[in-house]
Design an enzyme around this catalytic site. Structure first.
Site, PDB file in Angstrom:
ATOM      1  N   ASP A   1       0.877  -1.156   0.000  1.00 11.43           N
ATOM      2  CA  ASP A   1       0.000   0.000   0.000  1.00 11.43           C
ATOM      3  C   ASP A   1       0.917   1.208   0.000  1.00 11.43           C
ATOM      4  O   ASP A   1       1.917   1.234   0.716  1.00 11.43           O
ATOM      5  CB  ASP A   1      -0.925  -0.001   1.214  1.00 11.43           C
ATOM      6  N   SER A   2       0.599   2.164  -0.827  1.00 13.12           N
ATOM      7  CA  SER A   2       1.502   3.290  -0.976  1.00 13.12           C
ATOM      8  C   SER A   2       0.723   4.563  -1.200  1.00 13.12           C
ATOM      9  O   SER A   2      -0.472   4.535  -1.473  1.00 13.12           O
ATOM     10  CB  SER A   2       2.450   3.036  -2.139  1.00 13.12           C
TER      11      SER A   2
ATOM     12  N   PHE B   1       2.965   7.089 -13.141  1.00 13.18           N
ATOM     13  CA  PHE B   1       1.524   7.120 -12.874  1.00 13.18           C
ATOM     14  C   PHE B   1       1.262   7.967 -11.636  1.00 13.18           C
ATOM     15  O   PHE B   1       2.199   8.492 -11.027  1.00 13.18           O
ATOM     16  CB  PHE B   1       0.980   5.695 -12.679  1.00 13.18           C
TER      17      PHE B   1
HETATM   18  P1  IMP Z   1      -3.151   2.144  -3.770  1.00  8.06           P
HETATM   19  O1  IMP Z   1      -3.236   1.504  -5.103  1.00  8.06           O
HETATM   20  O2  IMP Z   1      -4.399   2.131  -2.987  1.00  8.06           O
HETATM   21  O3  IMP Z   1      -1.953   1.708  -2.968  1.00  8.06           O
HETATM   22  O4  IMP Z   1      -2.972   3.690  -4.084  1.00  8.06           O
HETATM   23  C1  IMP Z   1      -1.735   4.237  -4.239  1.00  8.06           C
HETATM   24  C2  IMP Z   1      -1.908   5.630  -4.806  1.00  8.06           C
HETATM   25  O5  IMP Z   1      -0.840   6.433  -4.315  1.00  8.06           O
HETATM   26  C3  IMP Z   1      -1.785   5.643  -6.321  1.00  8.06           C
HETATM   27  O6  IMP Z   1      -3.016   5.592  -6.952  1.00  8.06           O
HETATM   28  C4  IMP Z   1      -1.104   6.963  -6.554  1.00  8.06           C
HETATM   29  O7  IMP Z   1      -2.050   7.983  -6.573  1.00  8.06           O
HETATM   30  C5  IMP Z   1      -0.219   7.126  -5.342  1.00  8.06           C
HETATM   31  N1  IMP Z   1       1.116   6.522  -5.588  1.00  8.06           N
HETATM   32  C6  IMP Z   1       1.660   5.435  -4.998  1.00  8.06           C
HETATM   33  N2  IMP Z   1       2.870   5.180  -5.490  1.00  8.06           N
HETATM   34  C7  IMP Z   1       3.088   6.102  -6.435  1.00  8.06           C
HETATM   35  C8  IMP Z   1       4.170   6.329  -7.329  1.00  8.06           C
HETATM   36  O8  IMP Z   1       5.181   5.612  -7.392  1.00  8.06           O
HETATM   37  N3  IMP Z   1       4.014   7.386  -8.143  1.00  8.06           N
HETATM   38  C9  IMP Z   1       2.923   8.192  -8.136  1.00  8.06           C
HETATM   39  N4  IMP Z   1       1.894   8.000  -7.354  1.00  8.06           N
HETATM   40  C10 IMP Z   1       1.969   6.970  -6.489  1.00  8.06           C
END
Ligand code: IMP
Length: 200
Positions: free
Chosen positions: A73-74, A156
């Site tokens: 999760d990021s 992205f």
């Molecule tokens: P998840 O898919 O719920 O973990 O959402 C992560 C969201 O954080 C993504 O949709 C992006 O908006 C943002 N995000 C996470 N990692 C990155 C990255 O490497 N670059 C740009 N945005 C990121």
């Protein structure tokens, strides 16, 4: 040599999946994705922390697939916004998960905020679980500054507004292979790779 271990990478985000597969190269595991299973549970990311969501996904998916599973999760944390958008990064501007709308909302909220106060970081928590049991959760971060306008076409999410001072470029202006050597995801996955190598 025995059979290669299978690792289920639990993400539905295609671009993230591509980065994860790339980052896991050379670990000696056979990477499979959830698409290869007939049905898969929808895991709601309803925890308040990146760690909580990553652990929940890894445990549920590893149990469901009866295999080793990796989930992450990021998101983006902006200091002047008290850490927002944080765990809500993907849905910041609404449920449609629209990158352009998220960026627009972010830039709007930071209007008039000076460069020195636009510090931000990307955070990634990655969790590894086996057959429903958590093995480990690790994290990685990378620091940058939110730019005044989007630049670049790679990557992205918030990449076009994530300015990385050491390279004087946004993450969307650098190649995928370069991003994969400095990113939050790279740093977290490096730790996961170490665990996978140690534990045959
Ligand atoms: P998840 O898919 O719920 O973990 O959402 C992560 C969201 O954080 C993504 O949709 C992006 O908006 C943002 N995000 C996470 N990692 C990155 C990255 O490497 N670059 C740009 N945005 C990121």
């Amino acid at each position: 040599m025995g059979r290669m271990r299978e690792l289920v990478v639990a993400t539905t985000n295609k671009k993230k999946k591509k980065e994860l597969v790339e980052l896991l190269r050379g670990t000696g595991v056979d990477i499979i994705t959830l698409d290869e299973f007939q049905a898969s549970p929808r895991v709601r990311e309803d925890k308040k922390t990146f760690r909580g969501n990553a652990v929940k996904k890894a445990v549920v998916i590893s149990k469901f697939t009866n295999r080793l599973a990796l989930a992450e999760d990021s998101g983006l944390e902006v200091m002047a916004m008290g850490g927002l958008p944080g765990v809500r990064s993907a849905r910041f501007a609404g449920p449609s998960k629209n990158d352009a709308a998220n960026i627009k909302k972010l830039l709007g909220m930071l209007q008039g905020v000076a460069g020195s106060k636009r510090k931000a970081r990307f955070v990634c928590f990655a969790a590894l679980a086996d057959k429903g049991r958590l093995i480990k959760a690790v994290s990685g971060t990378v620091e940058g500054v939110i730019s005044l306008e989007p630049k670049g076409r790679f990557g992205f999410g918030y990449d076009p507004v994530f300015y990385y001072p050491p390279l004087k470029k946004t993450f969307a202006q650098i190649s995928a292979s370069r991003k994969n050597r400095i990113s939050h995801r790279f740093k977290a996955l490096r730790k996961i790779k170490r665990i996978l190598r140690e534990d045959p």
